[in-house]
Design a protein around this motif. Structure first.
Motif: not given
Length: 185
Positions: A110-139
């Motif tokens: 199903n298209t919705i399931i396909f999108i969710l299978i892609i978006v959910i893991p990427i989002t969950l995986w990316y959150i720690p990187a976003y916090k480590a690099v981009f939060t308050k322009d830490r970089y």
């Protein structure tokens, strides 16, 4: 301790990607200037040549800020993009394996399931990187620190960044292989 090493690693990789973008842009700029340099040299009078070079110097300063500003420049934008792309590509094995399982079990996705299978893991995986690099322009703090490092440090981290990029590509290739092997059995 682990969190600090993770943050340092991600920021160093991001920094090396930014350096690569800067170097690439410098090569493009120098090539362009080399191509147009005969125009004022041979086609303009002395008066217009002086005006041209004065104007060119002013524009080069503006272009340098446009391309190399660490907070909002063109090169940092591309470095952010490529960092996010390659970091997120490590989820390729998980995403593609899940897609292979669903194809094997149901034969269609199903298209919705396909999108969710892609978006959910990427989002969950990316959150720690976003916090480590981009939060308050830490970089930016890390960039100041990395600029002070010696040639050996830069060379070593360029190699680690290359390995990071290759790892992301390999993760996707392995994900494709795993997905096809799961789906075809």
């Amino acid at each position: 301790m682990y969190g600090q090493k993770f943050e340092y690693f991600l920021n160093a990789v991001h920094y090396c990607m930014w350096l690569f973008e800067r170097k690439s842009q410098d090569i493009i700029n120098r090539t362009f200037l080399l191509i147009i340099s005969p125009i004022p040299k041979y086609l303009l009078s002395r008066k217009y040549k002086e005006r041209f070079y004065r104007y060119q110097k002013q524009r080069m300063t503006e272009l340098d800020k446009f391309f190399n500003d660490k907070k909002s420049g063109y090169n940092i934008g591309w470095a952010n993009h490529w960092f996010g792309f390659f970091y997120s590509s490590y989820t390729g094995i998980i995403i593609l394996s899940l897609l292979g399982l669903i194809l094997r079990k149901f034969g269609d996705i199903n298209t919705i399931i396909f999108i969710l299978i892609i978006v959910i893991p990427i989002t969950l995986w990316y959150i720690p990187a976003y916090k480590a690099v981009f939060t308050k322009d830490r970089y930016l703090q890390y960039f100041r620190q990395f600029e002070k490092e010696n040639k050996y440090w830069h060379k070593r981290w360029k190699r680690k960044t290359t390995a990071f990029i290759v790892g992301g590509i390999v993760a996707n290739i392995l994900g494709i292989i795993v997905a096809f092997s799961i789906a075809m059995n």
